[in-house]
Design an enzyme around this catalytic site. Structure first.
Site, PDB file in Angstrom:
ATOM      1  N   LYS A   1       0.838  -1.190   0.000  1.00 26.40           N
ATOM      2  CA  LYS A   1       0.000   0.000   0.000  1.00 26.40           C
ATOM      3  C   LYS A   1       0.878   1.248   0.000  1.00 26.40           C
ATOM      4  O   LYS A   1       1.880   1.307   0.710  1.00 26.40           O
ATOM      5  CB  LYS A   1      -0.907   0.018   1.230  1.00 26.40           C
ATOM      6  CG  LYS A   1      -2.046  -0.973   1.188  1.00 26.40           C
ATOM      7  CD  LYS A   1      -2.909  -0.847   2.434  1.00 26.40           C
ATOM      8  CE  LYS A   1      -4.071  -1.820   2.403  1.00 26.40           C
ATOM      9  NZ  LYS A   1      -4.894  -1.734   3.629  1.00 26.40           N
TER      10      LYS A   1
ATOM     11  N   GLU B   1     -19.713  -8.900   8.062  1.00 25.33           N
ATOM     12  CA  GLU B   1     -20.807  -8.313   8.826  1.00 25.33           C
ATOM     13  C   GLU B   1     -21.807  -9.355   9.308  1.00 25.33           C
ATOM     14  O   GLU B   1     -22.345  -9.242  10.418  1.00 25.33           O
ATOM     15  CB  GLU B   1     -21.519  -7.251   7.982  1.00 25.33           C
ATOM     16  CG  GLU B   1     -20.689  -6.016   7.674  1.00 25.33           C
ATOM     17  CD  GLU B   1     -19.822  -6.164   6.446  1.00 25.33           C
ATOM     18  OE1 GLU B   1     -19.114  -5.200   6.096  1.00 25.33           O
ATOM     19  OE2 GLU B   1     -19.818  -7.265   5.835  1.00 25.33           O
TER      20      GLU B   1
ATOM     21  N   ARG C   1     -25.761  -5.722   4.804  1.00 21.27           N
ATOM     22  CA  ARG C   1     -25.180  -7.007   4.427  1.00 21.27           C
ATOM     23  C   ARG C   1     -25.497  -8.097   5.453  1.00 21.27           C
ATOM     24  O   ARG C   1     -25.238  -9.276   5.203  1.00 21.27           O
ATOM     25  CB  ARG C   1     -23.665  -6.852   4.263  1.00 21.27           C
ATOM     26  CG  ARG C   1     -23.266  -5.916   3.143  1.00 21.27           C
ATOM     27  CD  ARG C   1     -21.813  -5.454   3.270  1.00 21.27           C
ATOM     28  NE  ARG C   1     -20.857  -6.525   3.120  1.00 21.27           N
ATOM     29  CZ  ARG C   1     -20.157  -6.779   2.013  1.00 21.27           C
ATOM     30  NH1 ARG C   1     -20.338  -6.019   0.938  1.00 21.27           N
ATOM     31  NH2 ARG C   1     -19.288  -7.754   1.960  1.00 21.27           N
TER      32      ARG C   1
END
Length: 647
Positions: free
Chosen positions: A293, A379, A407
């Site tokens: 990243k 979730e 979700r």
């Protein structure tokens, strides 16, 4: 603001087809220019920087090798798609990212033919890609679609691979054996072995057409052996390669594993991707690339979390442009309130689905490291995990963005509410969310939670009310309870050390009047007060009340407002079917809509509201003070004088 970087080669690339005659050395130069352009762009617009910098070389390689847009390239989530947008005909608009009328911060089908699938929520790419691959296989014999040679490539990050949906899709893909390429972008989990020349060589070897052909021939021969010998040969092949490359898990799911390879080395990426493009037989393939990243920009490399999502910043120093000091955000106030409850009650615990900083729970973790649980992008698991905790006497707070709670809807219904378990849902980012746009707007939680039996629903009008609602949720042991609060700063009120438990199902009146009543649910209360001031200046006496609770509804307050005013407005930053619908249902059953009451529910319009400044979004929605006042005047018609109250 620093001047734009010099990008002579990038200036020649309007679409990916312009890249396909470039030499490997030119592609390396193009990647460097693309990285510089991405850094400069995000420094002026803000947005997701670290993830985009991590896939610059991968983006160049994919578009150089595959025939996009005919070949389908799907980016999971979309945080990392800025370089992709620059290379696919959108460079002239790239500095409009996340601004009104500009480019979306995520992939979007309506924006470009190079975005075959829109994304902003995690872990959808493999499912969508598999659907496209199956469509290709079914349509090609009919002479439709792009034909049997079309490639489908899904790029998914290692974080998104923590979601069950990704594994559901991989399991299905392995069974269907459709040709699909999944690129696993490993930039955080460290699931890869060290990447170097030997790994790159092995990856080129096992992805090559001769190796694949030999493997297929051996597979056919093995099928002629007695079943035990055939199975043993298959296992020997998989485990031998798994020992070399680390891909046994994916092989067991039916994928042909290649990698890991250095995702920043085009000398490694280009030949492997070329081999995969030419592998026109066999089932799904997983290419494992290792990236960093923030690659190529020192501040982002040194602080990946800080530079995941950024505001405008100085390219030279990396310093982000900070807004003037203001009130603490609702997210921060929630965290402070939860810490106060946890200090008083050792059974209070917190759960997040890969969003500890986004939900403010990183502060909670510093105080109570053993009482916070980050379950990853899962979730559904988070909600049922909390339900299990609640059965044993813990007080779980599931801190989650409103849009992500969607979700886990089945788990909320089946695992929590049906069993009447006291799980606490802290719904951040409720309402409109500015630059993140429609994909992240918390528009539906009131509607989809209010229809569930046993559920208690609250909405905070300001940051002090939020503290009270955290305390109320902590004290609520008779079933599930949820409270919502918006993105952004509070109103600047002085905060107590700890919230006070509210009487469940009771609202409050902030201003008394006689003609118009405005019943607000949530943080539009301040705008309702502004509307009342405007109406009062025009001689229209106005009551303003804060409902606090959508369920149970304060029916006594609702009936009093309906009986004593000519007009009743409800105001909420949620969709049709929410708080206003609950009020309307009660008024109808109480017979209070039969006597001439002019009732108007003000909600978010039945459209998706694009990324824009919050003020403009709420203007469009008709939920700022002037629009609320106009709605009241419209309900009254031409009359502007106070009406007598009805008996």
């Amino acid at each position: 603001m620093s001047p734009p970087p010099a990008t002579p080669l990038l200036d020649r690339v309007r679409t990916p087809s312009d890249m396909r005659n470039l030499s490997p050395e030119q592609l390396k130069q193009l990647a460097e220019e693309l990285r510089a352009e991405t850094i400069h762009t995000v420094s002026t617009t803000g947005g997701h920087l670290g993830a985009s910098l991590g896939v610059v070389e991968l983006t160049v390689a994919l578009h150089a090798i595959f025939d996009t847009p005919d070949d389908r390239l799907i980016w999971d989530v979309g945080h990392q798609a800025y370089p992709h947008k620059i290379l696919t005909g959108r460079r002239d608009r790239i500095r409009t990212l996340r601004q009104g009328g500009g480019l979306s911060g995520f992939t979007r089908r309506s924006e470009s033919e190079y975005d075959p699938f829109g994304a902003a929520h995690s872990s959808t790419s493999i499912s969508a890609g598999l659907g496209m691959a199956v469509a290709r296989d079914l349509l090609a014999p009919l002479g439709k679609g792009k034909g049997v040679g079309q490639n489908v490539i899904a790029v998914i990050g290692d974080g998104a691979m923590s979601a069950g949906m990704a594994y559901e899709a991989m399991n299905n893909a392995g069974a269907l054996k459709s040709r699909l390429v999944v690129v696993l972008n490993d930039n955080d989990m460290s699931i890869a072995r060290p990447v170097g020349a030997m790994s790159a060589y092995l990856s080129r070897l096992i992805s090559s057409r001769p190796f694949l052909s030999i493997r297929e021939v051996m597979g056919r021969l093995a099928r002629r052996f007695p079943r035990p010998l055939a199975q043993a040969a298959k296992r020997a092949d998989e485990y031998a390669r798994g020992m070399l490359t680390g891909g046994t898990l994916f092989e067991e799911m039916g994928f042909y594993y290649v990698g890991p390879i250095d995702g920043h080395d085009l000398d490694h990426l280009l030949p492997v991707l070329r081999n995969l493009r030419e592998a026109d037989e066999g089932g799904p393939i997983l290419l494992h690339v290792v990236t960093q990243k923030g690659k190529g920009y020192a501040p982002a490399e040194e602080s990946a979390d800080k530079y995941h999502g950024v505001v405008k910043f100085n390219v030279v120093t990396g310093e982000q442009v900070k807004a003037p000091p203001g009130p603490p955000s609702y997210t921060k106030v929630f965290a402070q309130a939860l810490i106060a409850e946890a200090e008083a009650d050792p059974t209070v615990v917190a759960i997040t689905a890969a969003m500890p900083s986004g939900t403010g729970l990183d502060a909670f973790e510093k105080k109570f490291p053993r009482r916070i649980f980050d379950v990853g992008i899962a979730e559904q698991h988070a909600v049922t995990f909390a339900a299990g905790m609640a059965t044993e006497g813990l007080k779980p707070f599931v801190a989650i963005y409103s849009t992500f709670l969607q979700r886990a809807y089945d788990q909320v219904v089946h695992d929590v509410a049906l069993q009447n378990l006291p799980v606490r849902f802290a719904m951040d980012r409720a309402g409109l969310v500015g630059a993140d746009g429609a994909t992240h707007a918390g528009a539906y939680d009131v509607a989809f939670l209010s229809c569930i039996p046993n559920m208690t629903l609250m909405a905070a009008a300001d940051e002090v009310e939020l503290m009270h609602m955290v305390a109320t949720a902590a004290a609520h042991d008779s079933g599930p309870i949820a409270f919502r609060y918006p993105r952004g700063e509070g109103t600047g009120l002085e905060l107590p050390a700890r919230g006070t438990v509210l009487p469940v199902g009771k609202g409050r009146v902030l201003r008394e009047g006689s003609t118009i009543a405005i019943l607000s649910y949530g943080t539009r209360l301040a705008e309702a007060m502004k509307a009342a001031e405007e109406l009062a200046a025009q001689g229209l006496s106005c009551t303003v009340a804060d409902a606090r609770f959508a369920k149970p509804l304060d029916t006594e307050l609702v009936e009093r407002l309906a009986r004593n005013h000519a007009v009743l407005l409800t105001v909420e930053e949620g969709s049709v079917g929410g708080f206003g619908s609950l009020v309307a249902q009660h008024l109808a059953h109480a017979g209070l809509l039969d006597g001439g009451l002019r009732f108007r529910p003000l909600v978010l319009p039945d459209i998706y509201i694009d990324h824009e400044s919050p003020k403009k979004q709420y203007d469009l929605a008709g939920l700022n003070g002037p629009q609320i006042a106009q709605a009241a005047r419209d309900a009254l018609g031409r009359e502007t004088t106070a009406r007598p109250a009805r008996a």
